[in-house]
Design a protein around this motif. Structure first.
Motif, PDB file in Angstrom:
ATOM      1  N   GLU A   1       0.822  -1.209   0.000  1.00  7.80           N
ATOM      2  CA  GLU A   1       0.000   0.000   0.000  1.00  7.80           C
ATOM      3  C   GLU A   1       0.859   1.262   0.000  1.00  7.80           C
ATOM      4  O   GLU A   1       0.372   2.344  -0.280  1.00  7.80           O
ATOM      5  CB  GLU A   1      -0.953  -0.007   1.191  1.00  7.80           C
ATOM      6  CG  GLU A   1      -2.029  -1.082   1.060  1.00  7.80           C
ATOM      7  CD  GLU A   1      -3.029  -1.064   2.191  1.00  7.80           C
ATOM      8  OE1 GLU A   1      -3.066  -0.072   2.938  1.00  7.80           O
ATOM      9  OE2 GLU A   1      -3.771  -2.046   2.330  1.00  7.80           O
ATOM     10  N   GLN A   2       2.163   1.107   0.317  1.00 12.93           N
ATOM     11  CA  GLN A   2       3.084   2.248   0.311  1.00 12.93           C
ATOM     12  C   GLN A   2       4.053   2.216  -0.861  1.00 12.93           C
ATOM     13  O   GLN A   2       4.444   3.260  -1.373  1.00 12.93           O
ATOM     14  CB  GLN A   2       3.905   2.271   1.602  1.00 12.93           C
ATOM     15  CG  GLN A   2       3.114   2.600   2.837  1.00 12.93           C
ATOM     16  CD  GLN A   2       4.052   2.716   4.034  1.00 12.93           C
ATOM     17  OE1 GLN A   2       5.014   3.478   4.000  1.00 12.93           O
ATOM     18  NE2 GLN A   2       3.790   1.949   5.071  1.00 12.93           N
ATOM     19  N   TRP A   3       4.462   1.010  -1.262  1.00 14.82           N
ATOM     20  CA  TRP A   3       5.510   0.858  -2.273  1.00 14.82           C
ATOM     21  C   TRP A   3       5.132  -0.155  -3.339  1.00 14.82           C
ATOM     22  O   TRP A   3       4.545  -1.188  -3.043  1.00 14.82           O
ATOM     23  CB  TRP A   3       6.813   0.410  -1.603  1.00 14.82           C
ATOM     24  CG  TRP A   3       7.346   1.431  -0.666  1.00 14.82           C
ATOM     25  CD1 TRP A   3       7.231   1.437   0.698  1.00 14.82           C
ATOM     26  CD2 TRP A   3       8.042   2.626  -1.012  1.00 14.82           C
ATOM     27  NE1 TRP A   3       7.815   2.574   1.205  1.00 14.82           N
ATOM     28  CE2 TRP A   3       8.326   3.312   0.182  1.00 14.82           C
ATOM     29  CE3 TRP A   3       8.460   3.181  -2.218  1.00 14.82           C
ATOM     30  CZ2 TRP A   3       9.000   4.529   0.199  1.00 14.82           C
ATOM     31  CZ3 TRP A   3       9.128   4.382  -2.202  1.00 14.82           C
ATOM     32  CH2 TRP A   3       9.408   5.042  -0.998  1.00 14.82           C
ATOM     33  N   HIS A   4       5.519   0.140  -4.584  1.00 11.36           N
ATOM     34  CA  HIS A   4       5.338  -0.786  -5.704  1.00 11.36           C
ATOM     35  C   HIS A   4       6.725  -1.161  -6.217  1.00 11.36           C
ATOM     36  O   HIS A   4       7.595  -0.296  -6.349  1.00 11.36           O
ATOM     37  CB  HIS A   4       4.556  -0.134  -6.850  1.00 11.36           C
ATOM     38  CG  HIS A   4       3.208   0.369  -6.443  1.00 11.36           C
ATOM     39  ND1 HIS A   4       2.203  -0.464  -5.999  1.00 11.36           N
ATOM     40  CD2 HIS A   4       2.697   1.612  -6.401  1.00 11.36           C
ATOM     41  CE1 HIS A   4       1.128   0.267  -5.723  1.00 11.36           C
ATOM     42  NE2 HIS A   4       1.419   1.534  -5.939  1.00 11.36           N
ATOM     43  N   MET A   5       6.909  -2.449  -6.513  1.00 11.25           N
ATOM     44  CA  MET A   5       8.188  -2.891  -7.083  1.00 11.25           C
ATOM     45  C   MET A   5       8.364  -2.314  -8.477  1.00 11.25           C
ATOM     46  O   MET A   5       7.410  -2.266  -9.255  1.00 11.25           O
ATOM     47  CB  MET A   5       8.225  -4.413  -7.185  1.00 11.25           C
ATOM     48  CG  MET A   5       8.417  -5.117  -5.884  1.00 11.25           C
ATOM     49  SD  MET A   5       8.467  -6.891  -6.246  1.00 11.25           S
ATOM     50  CE  MET A   5       8.906  -7.506  -4.634  1.00 11.25           C
ATOM     51  N   GLY A   6       9.584  -1.887  -8.793  1.00 13.22           N
ATOM     52  CA  GLY A   6       9.882  -1.351 -10.120  1.00 13.22           C
ATOM     53  C   GLY A   6       9.401   0.092 -10.250  1.00 13.22           C
ATOM     54  O   GLY A   6       8.855   0.660  -9.314  1.00 13.22           O
ATOM     55  N   TRP A   7       9.639   0.668 -11.415  1.00 20.49           N
ATOM     56  CA  TRP A   7       9.211   2.047 -11.683  1.00 20.49           C
ATOM     57  C   TRP A   7       7.971   2.022 -12.539  1.00 20.49           C
ATOM     58  O   TRP A   7       7.942   1.370 -13.581  1.00 20.49           O
ATOM     59  CB  TRP A   7      10.326   2.825 -12.386  1.00 20.49           C
ATOM     60  CG  TRP A   7      11.471   3.130 -11.467  1.00 20.49           C
ATOM     61  CD1 TRP A   7      11.506   3.022 -10.110  1.00 20.49           C
ATOM     62  CD2 TRP A   7      12.767   3.587 -11.846  1.00 20.49           C
ATOM     63  NE1 TRP A   7      12.730   3.374  -9.628  1.00 20.49           N
ATOM     64  CE2 TRP A   7      13.525   3.745 -10.669  1.00 20.49           C
ATOM     65  CE3 TRP A   7      13.357   3.901 -13.057  1.00 20.49           C
ATOM     66  CZ2 TRP A   7      14.835   4.182 -10.679  1.00 20.49           C
ATOM     67  CZ3 TRP A   7      14.661   4.331 -13.051  1.00 20.49           C
ATOM     68  CH2 TRP A   7      15.410   4.467 -11.886  1.00 20.49           C
ATOM     69  N   ARG A   8       6.928   2.715 -12.091  1.00 24.30           N
ATOM     70  CA  ARG A   8       5.650   2.744 -12.819  1.00 24.30           C
ATOM     71  C   ARG A   8       5.329   4.156 -13.244  1.00 24.30           C
ATOM     72  O   ARG A   8       5.609   5.090 -12.569  1.00 24.30           O
ATOM     73  CB  ARG A   8       4.524   2.237 -11.918  1.00 24.30           C
ATOM     74  CG  ARG A   8       4.738   0.817 -11.480  1.00 24.30           C
ATOM     75  CD  ARG A   8       3.551   0.379 -10.680  1.00 24.30           C
ATOM     76  NE  ARG A   8       3.747  -0.993 -10.234  1.00 24.30           N
ATOM     77  CZ  ARG A   8       2.879  -1.673  -9.521  1.00 24.30           C
ATOM     78  NH1 ARG A   8       1.754  -1.126  -9.170  1.00 24.30           N
ATOM     79  NH2 ARG A   8       3.116  -2.894  -9.167  1.00 24.30           N
TER      80      ARG A   8
END
Length: 75
Positions: free
Chosen positions: A68-75
């Motif tokens: 909910e705070q961080w997503h893997m990789g660059w989006r």
């Protein structure tokens, strides 16, 4: 989806890329630039650098597990 977690291997976090779920100060993309370990080599904290501003922050590596705070990789 409360409590969603990424499965992470702390040792493999170095130079990994992350996207903030709720960017602040236009800082959206981050890179793990350093691992901080104890005497046994256990990763305790990471240094996370904002790509845009180069601002660094030291965090417990487990915060990256919170989807909910961080997503893997660059989006």
């Amino acid at each position: 989806m409360n409590g969603a977690k990424h499965r992470l291997t702390p040792r493999k976090l170095l130079l990994s890329k992350w996207t903030a779920a709720r960017p602040q100060n236009r800082e959206k993309h981050f890179l793990v630039t350093e691992l901080f370990c104890d005497e046994d080599g256990t990763v305790l904290q990471i240094e996370l650098q904002a790509v845009l501003s180069k601002r660094c922050q030291r965090l417990d590596w487990r915060v990256l597990q919170d989807a909910e705070q961080w997503h893997m990789g660059w989006r």
